[in-house]
Every structure is written in structure tokens, then in C-alpha cells.
Design an enzyme around this catalytic site. Structure first.
Site, PDB file in Angstrom:
ATOM      1  CG  ASP A 197     -30.417 -75.847  55.756  1.00 10.63           C
ATOM      2  OD1 ASP A 197     -29.202 -75.601  55.895  1.00 10.63           O
ATOM      3  OD2 ASP A 197     -31.125 -76.330  56.666  1.00 10.63           O
ATOM      4  CE  LYS A 238     -24.296 -79.481  61.260  1.00  9.98           C
ATOM      5  NZ  LYS A 238     -25.682 -79.557  60.826  1.00  9.98           N
ATOM      6  CG  PHE A 245     -32.145 -81.481  60.734  1.00 12.69           C
ATOM      7  CD1 PHE A 245     -32.915 -81.836  61.825  1.00 12.69           C
ATOM      8  CD2 PHE A 245     -31.036 -80.671  60.937  1.00 12.69           C
ATOM      9  CE1 PHE A 245     -32.582 -81.401  63.110  1.00 12.69           C
ATOM     10  CE2 PHE A 245     -30.698 -80.226  62.213  1.00 12.69           C
ATOM     11  CZ  PHE A 245     -31.475 -80.598  63.302  1.00 12.69           C
TER      12      PHE A 245
HETATM   13  C1  LIG Z   1     -26.944 -79.021  61.398  1.00 10.10           C
HETATM   14  C2  LIG Z   1     -27.952 -78.477  60.497  1.00 10.10           C
HETATM   15  C3  LIG Z   1     -28.791 -77.419  60.893  1.00 10.10           C
HETATM   16  C4  LIG Z   1     -28.793 -76.867  62.302  1.00 10.10           C
HETATM   17  O1  LIG Z   1     -27.601 -76.281  62.631  1.00 10.10           O
HETATM   18  P1  LIG Z   1     -27.273 -75.942  64.188  1.00 10.10           P
HETATM   19  O2  LIG Z   1     -25.983 -75.211  64.121  1.00 10.10           O
HETATM   20  O3  LIG Z   1     -27.199 -77.253  64.894  1.00 10.10           O
HETATM   21  O4  LIG Z   1     -28.391 -75.116  64.693  1.00 10.10           O
HETATM   22  C5  LIG Z   1     -29.661 -76.897  59.962  1.00 10.10           C
HETATM   23  N1  LIG Z   1     -29.722 -77.388  58.708  1.00 10.10           N
HETATM   24  C6  LIG Z   1     -28.940 -78.394  58.296  1.00 10.10           C
HETATM   25  C7  LIG Z   1     -29.039 -78.865  56.887  1.00 10.10           C
HETATM   26  C8  LIG Z   1     -28.041 -78.982  59.173  1.00 10.10           C
HETATM   27  O5  LIG Z   1     -27.289 -80.006  58.777  1.00 10.10           O
END
Ligand SMILES: *Cc1c(COP(=O)(O)O)cnc(C)c1O
Length: 408
Positions: free
Chosen positions: A224, A253, A137
Site C-alpha cells: 500500500d 494521494k 491503515f
Molecule cells: C490515506 C491512505 C489510504 C486511504 O486513502 P483514501 O484516499 O483516503 O481512501 C489508504 N492507505 C494508506 C497507506 C493511506 O495513507
């Protein structure tokens, strides 16, 4: 969040991008939230891994109040001292060289993807590709939803963005096969522990092996860490459990504890690919968000909260494991630090509602994984209480589910 949690009446003027739970949250303090009826909830969800320092954090509130009466915004046409300061702090804890600030996780990944394309084209690849993983994701923009390994998130938004190659997660051989046949690859992008994909940690040794493969093939290693970063797993960043340095990393986050901010960090040659004119943002790195993030880093450091997140995670995991060891419906309890998933042998979206009714906020991801992402400021007693309550709920959910599934 899955659509089955839709509220009853849809009288909202807000687009229905989320099937919302039937509760309206009004205020928070520490690890607790209160709804508009005054009911109290233990927040083990932390606004999706955002509120690492809990709610209504005093120093952050004071920092942003002070910044609000000093300077909210001036744009990136000028040097912003608090942004410079945050950049230095962040690069230091991450062992990286440079940072691009933005406003979300998806934007941080967009920046990573642009860096990968610049890297590939600089290496003479006309159509550079990025290897991305099954069940990954990376966000909801067009490029990041293309990178995401979940058809449900992509469906309806075709045509998707070209330039991505899919591989199974945590499978080194699959990457080696791609290396042998595909000369267009410029980068590999993955989460050290897949969050939305079901709390799936990469196998021990995977990250260092990927590092080696990237060096051999002139690929950028891009992690990520939007969910795993900022101390959640017991290190500042989850890749640091294997002592590797990625070329590019996305963070967001927990970075602002709720004030929107994201960052794309880069190391070595990758840090110089973005040049004036090649990327930009109006809000990214604005003084308000940077002040909040500076306060987050300062508090994580002074409270030794990164190590604490690791300890609390072990404590909760151990307690959950012993409580659930005789439950055959529990497939596994996994994760690291305060990113914990309990995989059940059955879809468990209902568990989220059940927990909410009982005053605990959790999420369910990948259909059958109950996930907690609590703040790092839990006391030992609160951590034990959370593990006990969650454990009993899982047992009751499984009992109820078996009772329904078995014919009388
Ligand atoms: C939440 C998340 C995203 C996206 O972040 P947003 O601030 O919602 O755009 C991308 N990568 C990972 C691993 C995430 O948990």
C-alpha cells in the site's frame, strides 16, 4: 484526525466525520495556504500527503482547464487515450505491467484485495485470506477498515469482512509461522512505511524477505503505497529502496496533486486476474483526473523532484535531530524523505493546534507522533524554516507539558 479538535459550534450541514480544526482555508499557492481572514500558513501537511507539487500549480491548472473543454468524462465503456497514456507512464515508473484506475486510496486497496481473492481462488483456496499488519491503515470502506490495524477505526462497524489474518508489522518470523500453519493465505498486504499508524518504517531487509516468502508460498506481495508513493520517500515508490517488485500496489494521494485519483497496479500473473466483468467504476480513470496525474508525473520527472524530496527530507530530519537532541521527551525522529514523524513520550494532539496558531500546518497521528508531509517544492530556506519552527514548537510543547505534569 482525532475528535478532540472539534470546532465550537456545530452549525455545519456536513456530517461530522472529522473533528475539524477551527480554521477555514480559502486559497493556496505553492507551499502556502491562506484562511478566510487572510492569515498565512506554511503547509507542512500537504492535504495529507496529496499536494506534492504545492497549491495552484500552473501546469496542472492549465491541463485540467484544457481537458475540461475537451472531454471530462465518457465512461470506461470506451478506450480513453489519456488514461492509456497515464497507465503506460505509471507502469514504467513503477516497473509494473498493468493498472486499474479508481478514485481514492481505499478504492485502490479494495481492488488489491479483490485481486488477492481471485489469486487465492485460482490457486484452489476456497476461503482465501490476506495477512495484514498491526497498526496498518488501508482506508475506511468495510474491507479496508477490516484490513486496518486499529480498533478505533473498526469499532461500531461490525460485522467486519472475513478473510484477514493479523500479524505484527515488520516481523518476518511471525509471517513464517503463519506460512507454516495457515494454508488459506493468498497474499500479504502492508505499507512500506506505516503512515497513519505513526510513521513506522519497515526494518531494512523486511521487504526483500517478504518477497522471498511470497515466492515460496505462492502469496501475492501487495504494498500500500498510497501515502509513500509518487516520490515522497526519495524514490518513486518506497519499496524501490529495497529493489523488490511487488505483485500488486495501491497508489493514490499525490498521484493527482488534489484531483481525486487512485490506482491499483499489478505485475506478472497478478496483472491478468481482473477481466471484463470482475471489477469496475464509473469515474475511475476519467480524462480529467488522468490529465492531472500526467502533469504530476511530467513535473516530478522534469524537475527531478523525486530525488529532491529525498534530499529535502534528509535536510529537515538532520536539522530536527540536532535541534531536538537534548530533549528527553522526544522518543525518535523517523521516516524517509518528506514523510517525517517526531514521536514524543506523551500524547501531543495539542501540538497541531499550537502549530496552526503559529502559522504552520502539521498533523498528529497515533496520538503522540507529530507528522509532516510537506510538498516537494520547498526551497532550502523554507525547509530550514520549517524544521526550526517545528523544533522550537516541540521544545515549548514539552516544557509546557512537563510544567503541568509536575506538582508544584
Ligand atoms: C490515506 C491512505 C489510504 C486511504 O486513502 P483514501 O484516499 O483516503 O481512501 C489508504 N492507505 C494508506 C497507506 C493511506 O495513507
Amino acid at each position: 484526525m482525532s475528535p478532540e479538535h472539534a470546532t465550537t459550534a456545530n452549525t455545519s450541514s456536513v456530517m461530522s466525520s472529522y473533528g475539524r480544526l477551527p480554521v477555514a482555508i480559502e486559497r493556496g499557492e505553492g507551499v502556502w495556504l491562506w484562511d478566510v481572514d487572510g492569515k498565512k500558513y506554511l503547509d507542512a501537511h500537504g492535504g495529507i500527503a496529496v499536494c506534492a507539487l504545492g497549491h495552484s500549480n500552473r501546469p496542472i491548472a492549465e491541463a485540467i482547464a484544457d481537458q475540461a473543454t475537451t472531454l471530462l468524462h465518457c465512461s470506461n465503456y470506451y478506450t480513453i487515450p489519456v488514461q492509456e497514456q497515464l497507465g503506460t507512464e505509471l507502469c514504467e515508473i513503477a516497473g509494473m505491467d498493468k493498472v486499474f484506475f479508481c478514485n481514492s486510496g481505499a478504492e485502490a486497496n479494495e481492488a488489491c484485495i479483490k485481486v488477492a481473492r481471485l489469486h487465492g481462488r485460482k490457486a484452489g483456496i476456497e476461503n482465501p485470506s490476506i495477512i495484514v499488519m498491526d497498526n496498518a491503515f488501508h482506508g475506511r470502506t468495510l474491507a479496508t477498515l477490516t484490513a486496518t490495524g486499529n480498533r478505533k477505526i473498526q469499532a461500531g462497524f461490525e460485522p467486519l469482512v472475513p478473510g484477514f489474518v493479523r500479524a505484527p508489522f515488520s516481523d518476518l518470523e511471525a509471517l513464517e509461522k503463519i506460512a507454516a500453519t495457515n494454508k488459506n493465505v493468498a497474499a500479504v498486504m502492508f505499507e512500506p512505511i506505516q503512515g497513519e499508524g505513526g510513521v513506522n518504517p519497515a526494518q531494512q531487509g523486511y521487504m526483500s524477505a517478504v518477497r522471498e516468502l511470497c515466492d515460496q508460498n505462492n502469496w501475492l506481495m501487495m504494498v500500500d503505497e498510497v501515502q509513500t508513493g509518487m516520490g515522497r520517500t526519495g524514490k518513486w515508490f518506497a519499496h524501490q529502496h529495497e529493489n523488490v517488485v511487488p505483485d500488486v500496489m495501491a497508489v493514490a494521494k499525490a498521484l493527482g496533486n488534489g484531483v481525486p485519483i487512485g490506482a491499483c497496479l499489478a505485475h506478472g500473473a497478478a496483472a491478468d486476474l481482473i477481466q471484463p466483468g470482475s471489477h469496475g467504476t464509473t469515474f475511475g480513470g476519467n480524462p480529467l483526473a488522468c490529465r492531472a496525474a500526467l502533469s504530476v508525473i511530467e513535473q516530478l520527472k522534469s524537475g527531478n523532484l523525486v530525488a529532491r524530496a529525498g534530499e529535502l527530507g534528509n535536510r529537515i530530519s538532520e536539522r530536527l535531530k540536532s535541534k531536538l537532541e537534548n530533549s528527553p521527551g522526544v522518543v525518535s525522529i523517523r521516516g524517509r524523505g518528506l514523510m517525517i514523524g517526531i514521536e514524543l513520550d506523551t500524547p501531543c494532539g495539542e501540538l497541531m493546534k499550537m502549530a496552526m496558531q503559529e502559522g504552520v500546518l502539521i498533523t498528529v497521528t497515533a496520538d503522540s507522533v507529530a507528522r509532516i508531509l510537506p510538498p516537494y517544492i520547498l526551497s532550502d530556506a523554507e525547509a530550514d524554516d520549517l524544521a526550526d519552527r517545528l523544533g522550537s514548537m516541540v521544545i515549548r510543547f514539552l516544557e509546557k507539558n512537563t510544567a503541568v505534569a509536575e506538582p508544584a
